[in-house]
Each structure stands twice: as C-alpha cells, then as structure tokens.
Design a protein around this motif. Structure first.
Motif, PDB file in Angstrom:
ATOM      1  N   LYS A   1      -4.372 -36.644  26.823  1.00 44.11           N
ATOM      2  CA  LYS A   1      -3.816 -37.219  25.596  1.00 44.11           C
ATOM      3  C   LYS A   1      -2.896 -36.204  24.934  1.00 44.11           C
ATOM      4  N   LEU A   2      -1.866 -36.723  24.301  1.00 44.22           N
ATOM      5  CA  LEU A   2      -0.915 -35.859  23.606  1.00 44.22           C
ATOM      6  C   LEU A   2      -0.662 -36.433  22.223  1.00 44.22           C
ATOM      7  N   GLU A   3      -0.898 -35.633  21.200  1.00 41.58           N
ATOM      8  CA  GLU A   3      -0.732 -36.092  19.817  1.00 41.58           C
ATOM      9  C   GLU A   3       0.585 -35.595  19.235  1.00 41.58           C
ATOM     10  N   SER A   4       1.300 -36.479  18.582  1.00 36.16           N
ATOM     11  CA  SER A   4       2.524 -36.140  17.861  1.00 36.16           C
ATOM     12  C   SER A   4       2.358 -36.536  16.406  1.00 36.16           C
TER      13      SER A   4
ATOM     14  N   LYS B   1      -0.454 -39.489  12.777  1.00 34.28           N
ATOM     15  CA  LYS B   1      -0.892 -38.729  13.956  1.00 34.28           C
ATOM     16  C   LYS B   1      -1.041 -39.729  15.102  1.00 34.28           C
ATOM     17  N   ILE B   2      -0.068 -39.703  15.989  1.00 34.42           N
ATOM     18  CA  ILE B   2       0.005 -40.715  17.043  1.00 34.42           C
ATOM     19  C   ILE B   2      -0.321 -40.080  18.389  1.00 34.42           C
ATOM     20  N   THR B   3      -1.336 -40.608  19.029  1.00 31.94           N
ATOM     21  CA  THR B   3      -1.781 -40.093  20.325  1.00 31.94           C
ATOM     22  C   THR B   3      -1.330 -41.016  21.445  1.00 31.94           C
ATOM     23  N   ARG B   4      -0.799 -40.412  22.487  1.00 34.70           N
ATOM     24  CA  ARG B   4      -0.407 -41.156  23.688  1.00 34.70           C
ATOM     25  C   ARG B   4      -1.426 -40.882  24.782  1.00 34.70           C
ATOM     26  N   ASP B   5      -1.900 -41.932  25.411  1.00 36.14           N
ATOM     27  CA  ASP B   5      -2.949 -41.828  26.424  1.00 36.14           C
ATOM     28  C   ASP B   5      -2.305 -41.880  27.806  1.00 36.14           C
ATOM     29  N   PHE B   6      -2.273 -40.725  28.484  1.00 34.06           N
ATOM     30  CA  PHE B   6      -1.674 -40.671  29.816  1.00 34.06           C
ATOM     31  C   PHE B   6      -2.712 -40.863  30.924  1.00 34.06           C
ATOM     32  N   SER B   7      -3.938 -41.177  30.547  1.00 31.58           N
ATOM     33  CA  SER B   7      -4.997 -41.309  31.546  1.00 31.58           C
ATOM     34  C   SER B   7      -5.195 -42.741  32.014  1.00 31.58           C
TER      35      SER B   7
ATOM     36  N   ASP C   1      -7.745 -45.846  14.216  1.00 32.52           N
ATOM     37  CA  ASP C   1      -8.893 -45.074  13.731  1.00 32.52           C
ATOM     38  C   ASP C   1      -8.463 -43.714  13.187  1.00 32.52           C
ATOM     39  N   LYS C   2      -7.439 -43.122  13.800  1.00 37.35           N
ATOM     40  CA  LYS C   2      -6.965 -41.801  13.386  1.00 37.35           C
ATOM     41  C   LYS C   2      -6.171 -41.840  12.081  1.00 37.35           C
ATOM     42  N   ASN C   3      -5.551 -42.973  11.769  1.00 35.43           N
ATOM     43  CA  ASN C   3      -4.567 -43.009  10.699  1.00 35.43           C
ATOM     44  C   ASN C   3      -4.901 -43.906   9.518  1.00 35.43           C
ATOM     45  N   ILE C   4      -5.745 -44.887   9.720  1.00 30.36           N
ATOM     46  CA  ILE C   4      -6.005 -45.861   8.657  1.00 30.36           C
ATOM     47  C   ILE C   4      -7.336 -45.541   7.966  1.00 30.36           C
ATOM     48  N   PRO C   5      -7.320 -45.304   6.658  1.00 31.93           N
ATOM     49  CA  PRO C   5      -8.569 -45.021   5.935  1.00 31.93           C
ATOM     50  C   PRO C   5      -9.544 -46.187   6.044  1.00 31.93           C
ATOM     51  N   ALA C   6     -10.827 -45.851   6.018  1.00 33.80           N
ATOM     52  CA  ALA C   6     -11.860 -46.872   6.152  1.00 33.80           C
ATOM     53  C   ALA C   6     -11.738 -47.958   5.091  1.00 33.80           C
TER      54      ALA C   6
END
Length: 313
Positions: free
Chosen positions: A108-111, A121-127, A197-202
């Motif tokens: 994973k790579l986060e930008s 914070k956007i993660t790209r899943d290369f798996s 989940d990483k970016n949106i408050p509960a």
C-alpha cells in the motif's frame, strides 16, 4: 518524465510517481534498471523508500540494490520516491509516506493532499490487482481543485460518484457536506472503504455509502433522484461510452447537476464523447480547464424530452 520513460515495458508515469511491473522478476529488474539509467541521465534525484513502486513482483532487497547500484541512490524498489527539486517545490501541499513493515504495508502507498482545508490521506492498494483503479488520476485532483476554487458545497445534497477508484473525489464531497454514494467495480470497493475509514470522522460516517455499480448493467438498482453526479477520468474507453451514457441518463433528472472531469485524450475518444455523444441527451459546458494538463471540467444537465435528439446548433 512521461516521454522519457514511455518506451520502457511495464512502466506507467503519473505526476511524479512511476509504477513499474514485469512478467517475472528478471524482466522486472531489467525494466527497473532502464528506468534508473534514464533518470540518472537527466540528473533526477531519487529518494529511497518513497515513490517508484514495483507492482506484483516483490523484489528482494539485495536484487533491488544490485539494480540500483548501477544508477545510484535507490535501496529498495518496493516503494521509493522519484522526483526533482522543482517537482517538490511545485507541490508543497503533497506528501507521501510508506512504512517498511508487514507485507500488507509494503503493498500500500499513502499520499496526502490538501483540499478545502481538509487533509486527505489516500491509500492505493497494489496487492489486489486493481490496475488503473489503484491510481490517483490527475483529473480527480483537478476536480477537487475546482471544488475548492469555486467554494462548492454539497451540504444537503444527494450525491453519487461513478468510477470512484481510490475515492478521493467522493470523500471530499462527503467532507463538504454531501450524502455520497461512491461506486465502482466490486473488486475496488475494499480500497474505497479503507480510505473512507481513514478520512471520514465517525460522526459523519453515515453520510457515506459504497456500492458496486456496473455501467449499463445494474444502474436500475439505483434511484433517479440524485442532486449531483460526479465522475473523474471515467471517459477513456469508447466501448463503454454507451453504457456510461445509459447510466448517466438513469441516475439523473431535470434538476441533477453532473460534473465530469476528463483528460482530453483524443486517442481514447474523450473529444467524441463530450462533443458528440453527450449533447444528444444533455446540455454541457466547460466550467474549468487546466491548459497545462489538457483537462476539462464539464457541467452537464439533462435535456427535456422535447429537445432530446434534436440537431445541435
């Protein structure tokens, strides 16, 4: 940089990042070596552990060092950043990070991006073999910049995004007040949910929804009362244009505003789509253009039944 590396097999350039693959470890290493040689030739700096990402083939540290030694300054191919000082200065709000921990982390790579006062914070899943869905396309960033420039609010709006990919556009729309459904192929949904989940408050998570949508197939399972439809870099495959148009026609009504942000690739039919196909059923205007990147933002609204199919003046 794109023109410099375009002839190397299995290599794709996106902004200041390079995605690299190969059919096996040996071809992967050969491609990596050629990339590094060409970058060294024009004196580009290479920062270890941040941005040149080798997909699928997990090269061992020793093999990577062997390839890097010939072109200086790279220690690992799993995630190393390639950029020039000029690029760094041109994008002061953008940061990248990756942690050399578990296999999951290495895949994973986060930008990070700053839009409308929000750090995304956007993660790209290369798996997961997501292909182009694991890329943060320039058109998506241009559309986010347009929202910021025009101070657009989605407060109280029912929004759906087509081809969400990493989810960056839809996530920003949620943070700007929208009730947003992010859609893509089933295989992409985990990546979107991870980024939500990483970016949106509960406290506002209930304003987001993630659903599988196959254009031209299951759009009838979605309502027709959306206030806003979003799409960035969804116009690239002419064989999908009829399905995309059927989907847009179903999801929209007379009051719906559609924002489509497209890289104007003539070879991929973007001009034909926007200039000839869309006007058959929709009113369309360019509301923003990035000249350097040749990216347009279109504001599209549905025509009334009486004007659909009439010749365009």
């Amino acid at each position: 940089m794109e023109s410099l590396l375009k002839s190397i097999p299995g290599t794709v350039v996106f902004q200041d990042e390079i995605l690299l693959t190969g059919k096996d470890t040996d071809s992967h290493l050969r491609n990596l070596e050629e990339v590094l040689k060409r970058l060294d030739r024009i004196k580009l700096m290479v920062f270890p552990d941040q941005s040149l990402y080798c997909i699928r083939q997990r090269l061992t540290s020793s093999r990577c060092k062997e390839a890097a030694w010939r072109s200086r300054r790279v220690s690992q191919a799993q995630s190393s950043r390639v950029c020039s000082e000029r690029t760094m200065q041109a994008q002061p709000g953008k940061q990248h990070s990756s942690s050399p921990g578990s296999k999951e982390e290495l895949s994973k790579l986060e930008s990070r991006y700053l839009f409308c006062g929000n750090t995304l914070k956007i993660t790209r899943d290369f798996s997961s073999n997501l292909g182009i869905s694991a890329i943060i396309w320039e058109a998506g960033l241009v559309l986010c910049s347009f929202f910021e420039q025009e101070k657009i609010s989605f407060s109280g709006k029912k929004v759906i995004e087509l081809g969400s990919g990493t989810g960056i556009v839809g996530i920003l729309a949620i943070l700007l007040g929208g009730e947003v459904t992010l859609t893509d192929q089933p295989i992409v949904l985990n990546q979107i949910e991870f980024n939500i989940d990483k970016n949106i408050p509960a406290a506002i998570k209930q304003h987001s929804k993630v659903s599988a949508l196959r254009w031209g197939e299951n759009q009838d399972q979605f309502p027709t009362d959306y206030d806003v439809i979003l799409g960035s870099d969804i116009v690239y495959s002419p064989q999908d244009f009829p399905s995309l148009l059927r989907t847009l026609r179903h999801l929209s009504n007379a009051n719906t505003v559609i924002y489509i942000c497209s890289k104007m690739r003539e070879s991929m039919g973007a001009m034909n789509f926007h200039n000839k196909l869309v006007p058959q059923h929709f009113n369309s205007e360019i509301v923003h253009r990035n000249e350097d990147k040749e990216i347009n933002v279109y504001k599209v609204t549905k025509k009334g039944p009486s004007v659909v199919g009439q010749p365009q003046v």
